[in-house]
Design an enzyme around this catalytic site. Structure first.
Site, PDB file in Angstrom:
ATOM      1  N   ASP A 366      28.689  -0.835  16.124  1.00  0.00           N
ATOM      2  CA  ASP A 366      27.161  -0.859  16.646  1.00  0.00           C
ATOM      3  C   ASP A 366      27.352  -2.146  17.585  1.00  0.00           C
ATOM      4  O   ASP A 366      27.724  -3.231  17.221  1.00  0.00           O
ATOM      5  CB  ASP A 366      26.265  -0.699  15.719  1.00  0.00           C
ATOM      6  CG  ASP A 366      24.828  -0.539  16.071  1.00  0.00           C
ATOM      7  OD1 ASP A 366      24.415  -0.325  17.444  1.00  0.00           O
ATOM      8  OD2 ASP A 366      23.790  -0.169  15.451  1.00  0.00           O
ATOM      9  N   ASP A 477      27.936   8.033  13.820  1.00  0.00           N
ATOM     10  CA  ASP A 477      27.018   7.643  12.554  1.00  0.00           C
ATOM     11  C   ASP A 477      25.703   8.411  12.687  1.00  0.00           C
ATOM     12  O   ASP A 477      25.463   9.030  13.496  1.00  0.00           O
ATOM     13  CB  ASP A 477      26.758   6.140  12.736  1.00  0.00           C
ATOM     14  CG  ASP A 477      26.287   5.059  11.697  1.00  0.00           C
ATOM     15  OD1 ASP A 477      26.064   5.843  10.557  1.00  0.00           O
ATOM     16  OD2 ASP A 477      26.178   3.842  11.594  1.00  0.00           O
ATOM     17  N   ASP A 547      28.558   2.396   2.572  1.00  0.00           N
ATOM     18  CA  ASP A 547      28.182   0.835   3.262  1.00  0.00           C
ATOM     19  C   ASP A 547      28.614  -0.224   2.333  1.00  0.00           C
ATOM     20  O   ASP A 547      28.528  -1.299   2.703  1.00  0.00           O
ATOM     21  CB  ASP A 547      26.886   0.978   3.682  1.00  0.00           C
ATOM     22  CG  ASP A 547      26.712   1.458   5.374  1.00  0.00           C
ATOM     23  OD1 ASP A 547      27.745   1.696   5.723  1.00  0.00           O
ATOM     24  OD2 ASP A 547      25.456   1.379   5.491  1.00  0.00           O
TER      25      ASP A 547
END
Ligand code: DGJ
Length: 727
Positions: A366, A477, A547
């Site tokens: 990102d 994602d 994560d």
């Protein structure tokens, strides 16, 4: 495999060398579930129904007070007809009438596989791999049909889905339509589910079944980190190696509902399918609706046996494309090392370090697209940020590739930020109620994928970036769930279709992209393992498992995930310490050992490491490359359970049986404790195995029956990895 129909008893028998699935037509109308388990020669109705006139039992055949649907073992129960347990389907007609009577009306036995339309499924490469039974149920009054599909393969697997066909002249509302229902004659089960949360995915929960129900569900629009569309029914006392297990998993990435429900008379109902919550499908005349596919695995060899079957099936017959059979690259992901602070210079610097370490793929996470400096803006604008990348990302990708690395990129295609060009142009493309402004989550909104125009836009925007062929990996994602269900695209009658249409839209985009870009490796992600499901694996052969990159937390997360999913599908990274999610410090050795149980990656700024650490990483990668064929394509065995023990352990055995990798993590150190002895699995008892480091030789029988002891280490989170070679 075979499917037979025995006329006299009206019995369908699906069987192969391992399993039998038996269904009987009762009273020429109703489908009775007779048996699913170890292969039997034929069905003689050994389990007799106990017919007698019971209290509070409705009698659909008026002259027979001993017959009630509530006491039967059903295959696909309706609602409102006297079976007061959870129904498999429900409709509503124009008059608001919800009662339905679908009766048996014939069958077909077909070679090969019939798949649900537009949905991921277990596929076959040849018709000889499977046989399918199609059973028709019909409501003659309303002119509706439900077709039930059962496919049997060579392994201990049956898949099921159902198709609804409107043969009438009026639309019909389908309010509930599950993929499978099965009633079992006993309640002697433990129920196992995989539940969790963001950064704590796939915790294993097991409890004995008693009166009432266990339900699992997601109404979040995705399969979710909170629950997995999986139910395990275990005979009491089942272990990793022993005991009967029935595992049911849905190949679907959206809202689901599953339940295990006790009947009044000692029976157990198990169901799985699309969540009826806020679901209503308006089926017009001549239209059809297919449910997602459910996979029913039977194991007599405990949970380990069940996992082995799921792993084989998902690896070979759900995952597709060239990467299915290819070793996966060791990657370096920019996220935890740099977060949004990306730049061409930094990434090229990282690439230099990565090459030296032996990494094969650099993933730019990102932060690369226009104006994206935090998670509050820019989703939807899939063009590079010129300030960070003045020469463009194609140029960056080329430069990275010239250094000898593949280049990958992050997208979150299903989302849109208020602050984005896309929102300025298409504020009507988001999912929202027509009364209220939409609720935000991570400052973002969800695109309405029921609208083909939105799907087209996304396919084009992503294709534009991939078309030059410099980018060979995509991390896909999805970081928020669906709220305010409402679509400006769908008409009033179809609003209840939105959640499912969202998933169908997503699948259609993925189908097109994976077909157009067969050389791109796609990895699924939803804030980690928030959408780690078999549906996504059909399009993307690997998923970011969590994560949470802390090695100790990962022991549980990977253990739970491994119940269903093979190691090759699990992204697992070594990250910096103290760990960014939990603050724990673990050794680089242990972080590697845990990540090496999946697709190994690194997610930290290599430039911040010491020379010693860089040397260690280099050695780890050399070793992983020697071992990865075994990790990614071998058999995986769980040896200790981090949910109940102060340790975790597992071993892999390569496809040819020649390499064995044994790994153990002692969680907390103790001063006085029994030295752990672990028994390996899957070895040849007659063979000899050499510890490749110490050169000691052990018999396969000793390693499996007596086990090996773990050296005492006076340190928390210590890891031991031993590689054996078969002599
Ligand atoms: C959530 C993912 O799980 C992370 O790995 C990272 O890609 C972030 N999103 C980026 O926003």
């Amino acid at each position: 495999m075979q499917i037979s129909f025995e006329e006299e008893q009206q019995v369908f028998h699906l069987y192969n060398d391992k399993i039998s699935y038996v269904i009987q037509v009762e009273k020429q109308r109703y489908l009775k579930h007779c048996y699913y388990g170890k292969r039997i020669k034929r069905w003689h109705s050994g389990i007799k129904d106990y017919y007698y006139d019971r209290g509070f039992c409705a009698n659909p055949i008026a002259e027979d007070r001993t017959f009630s649907l509530d006491t039967q073992l059903r295959e696909f129960p309706e609602s409102g007809q006297g079976d007061f347990r959870s129904p498999a389907y429900e409709l509503e007609d124009r008059n608001g009438d919800k009662n339905a009577r679908f009766f048996y009306n014939g069958y077909r036995i077909l070679s090969g596989k019939i798949a649900p339309d537009g949905l991921p499924h277990v596929y076959t490469d040849a018709d000889t791999e499977a046989m399918t039974l199609e059973i028709t149920l019909q409501d003659k009054v309303r002119n509706q049909r439900i077709l039930l599909y059962y496919t049997i393969y060579e392994d201990a697997v049956v898949t099921r889905f159902a198709k609804w066909i409107n043969d009438g002249t009026e639309p019909i509302e389908i309010c509930r339509f599950l993929s499978m229902n099965m009633d079992l004659p006993t309640q002697e089960y433990d129920v196992l589910t995989l539940s969790g949360a963001h950064t704590e995915e796939k915790n294993v929960y097991r409890r004995p079944l008693c009166a009432d129900s266990v339900t699992i569900e997601s109404s979040r629009g995705t399969s979710s980190p909170q629950a997995t569309p999986f139910i395990g029914l275990l005979s009491p006392g089942t272990t990793e190696e022993q005991g009967e297990v029935l595992g049911v998993n849905l190949i679907y990435s959206g809202n689901f509902y599953g339940c295990v429900q006790c009947g009044q008379y000692g029976t157990t109902r198990v169901q799985l399918g699309i969540n009826p919550f806020q679901f209503c499908w308006n089926l017009k005349p001549k239209e059809q609706f297919d449910t997602p596919e459910a996979v029913l695995v039977y194991s007599q060899e405990g949970l380990g046996g069940m996992s082995a079957i799921f792993h084989r099936l998902y690896r070979k017959r759900v995952c597709r494309g060239k990467f299915r059979d290819q070793e996966r690259p060791v990657l370096l992901n920019s996220w935890e090392g740099m977060y949004f602070a990306l730049s061409e210079e930094k990434l090229l610097g990282l690439a230099d370090e990565a090459v030296k370490a032996g990494i094969e793929l650099l993933v730019m996470d990102d932060g690369w697209f226009r104006g994206r400096n935090s998670d509050t803006t820019s989703l939807g604008d899939w063009v590079e940020d010129k300030e960070k990348f003045p020469n463009g990302i194609q140029d960056l990708a080329k430069k990275v590739r010239e250094k000898g690395l593949e280049f990958g990129i992050w997208f979150e295609p299903e989302m849109i930020s208020y602050e984005s060009e896309l929102y300025k142009q298409h504020s009507d493309w988001v999912i929202k109620s027509h009364c209220y402004s939409p609720i935000q989550s991570r400052n973002q909104l969800v695109l309405d994928l029921s609208n083909p125009k939105v799907c087209e836009y996304l396919t084009e925007a992503i294709s534009e970036i991939l078309k030059d062929g410099n980018i060979t990996y995509v991390k896909w994602d999805m970081n928020r769930h669906l709220t305010d269900l409402g679509s400006t695209f769908l008409d009033r009658e179809s609003q209840g279709e939105l959640s499912h249409r969202y998933v169908l839209g997503l699948y259609s985009i993925l189908e097109q992209l994976t077909e157009s870009f067969p050389d791109v490796l796609f990895e699924g992600c939803s804030s980690g393992g928030g959408r780690f499901d078999a549906g996504m694996l059909y399009y993307m052969p690997q998923t970011w498992t969590s994560d949470n990159t802390d090695a100790v937390c990962r022991l549980k997360i990977q253990h739970g995930t491994s119940l269903l999913f093979p190691s090759i599908s699990m992204g697992a990274h070594v990250s910096a310490v103290p760990n960014h999610q939990v603050g724990r410090t673990t050794s680089l050795e242990t972080r590697y050992l845990v990540a090496a149980a999946g697709n190994l990656g690194y997610e930290l700024d290599l430039k911040k490491l010491s020379q010693g650490e860089l040397e260690q990483i280099k050695k780890q990668i050399v070793q992983y490359k020697r071992l990865r064929r075994t990790v990614q394509f071998g058999e995986y065995y769980r040896l200790a359970d981090p949910f109940t023990e102060n340790q975790a352990a597992w071993n892999f055995v390569s496809e040819d049986g020649k390499q064995v990798i044994f790994s153990h993590v002692q969680i907390l150190a103790r001063s006085a404790y029994r030295i752990p002895t672990l028994r390996l699995r899957g070895l040849d008892p007659k063979a000899e195995y050499k510890n490749t480091e110490t050169k000691e030789v052990f018999g396969g029988d000793e390693l499996m029956y007596a086990g090996i002891t773990i050296p005492r280490v006076r340190q928390d989170f210590s890891g031991t990895m031993i590689v054996f070679e078969k002599i």
